[in-house]
Design an enzyme around this catalytic site. Sequence first.
Site, PDB file in Angstrom:
ATOM      1  N   TYR A 199      65.513  51.680  90.869  1.00 42.81           N
ATOM      2  CA  TYR A 199      64.140  51.187  90.802  1.00 42.81           C
ATOM      3  C   TYR A 199      63.226  52.192  90.092  1.00 42.81           C
ATOM      4  O   TYR A 199      62.490  51.837  89.163  1.00 42.81           O
ATOM      5  CB  TYR A 199      63.616  50.910  92.211  1.00 42.81           C
ATOM      6  CG  TYR A 199      62.200  50.389  92.252  1.00 42.81           C
ATOM      7  CD1 TYR A 199      61.942  49.044  92.067  1.00 42.81           C
ATOM      8  CD2 TYR A 199      61.126  51.253  92.475  1.00 42.81           C
ATOM      9  CE1 TYR A 199      60.645  48.561  92.092  1.00 42.81           C
ATOM     10  CE2 TYR A 199      59.831  50.783  92.497  1.00 42.81           C
ATOM     11  CZ  TYR A 199      59.590  49.432  92.316  1.00 42.81           C
ATOM     12  OH  TYR A 199      58.298  48.970  92.332  1.00 42.81           O
ATOM     13  N   SER A 210      55.057  51.733  88.891  1.00 47.97           N
ATOM     14  CA  SER A 210      55.009  52.249  90.254  1.00 47.97           C
ATOM     15  C   SER A 210      54.868  53.766  90.202  1.00 47.97           C
ATOM     16  O   SER A 210      55.305  54.410  89.236  1.00 47.97           O
ATOM     17  CB  SER A 210      56.290  51.885  91.007  1.00 47.97           C
ATOM     18  OG  SER A 210      56.382  52.574  92.239  1.00 47.97           O
TER      19      SER A 210
END
Length: 250
Positions: free
Chosen positions: A146, A135
């Site tokens: 995350y 990401s």
Amino acid sequence: MPTALITGATAGIGAAFARHLAADAYSLVLVARDELRLAKAADQLKLRYGVRVEVLPADLATEEGLAKVESRLRDGVDLLVNNAGFGNAGHFPYVPVENELRMLKVHCEAVLRLTLAALPGMRERGRGAIVNVASVAAFFGSRSTYSASKAWVVNFSESAAATVAGSGIRVMALCPGFVRTEFHQRASMDSSGIPWFLWLKAEDVVRAGLRDLALGKRVSVPDLRYKLIVAIGRLVPRGLQATVSRRIGR
């Protein structure tokens, strides 16, 4: 006919990979937790593209699920797409530790173990590719685990790519920005604060990623907008990055 194994294959980027690769005449091995969704996705792909599709129900947050997929990879695949992932609602340190560990199991341990399971067969054939979906969050600090887990995916992918260089095997981290998928809804995240112009389509992300893989890139950031964001972000102090991240969403 080449074979691709895709984790998290029933929705979002994983489903887009499945459609794109089926159109390129790949045989598919689809991995996800929901057996009914897997069967439905397989039927649709076989009907539309006429390719062979194998389904492998597995939860990569469990030892049993990881072992099942490792075993299938040892039988040999030409392309592995480590796409499975999720977000946690809430911020560190207020997310329950069991949820954080589950994320690390899926985002980090699964990527490591599945890559290791796929590599011997690829080395034997002298060819193969591994795409680890990370990401843009990997390049920015935030209040969640995350981004840290995705930073590990990028670092690991670059290291693995350097290790197998010259062997005919390619390893790449794919780092999209915000993509229209089920991701935010499943994590109960409010995405209303994310500007419309930052959203990408899963199909465009996959197309750009596979093009960069063919070009031999080790890190792919699809879309010029996000290339600029990452480039500028490298010049911005971490503290300011975190402030901006909080304002536009995770």
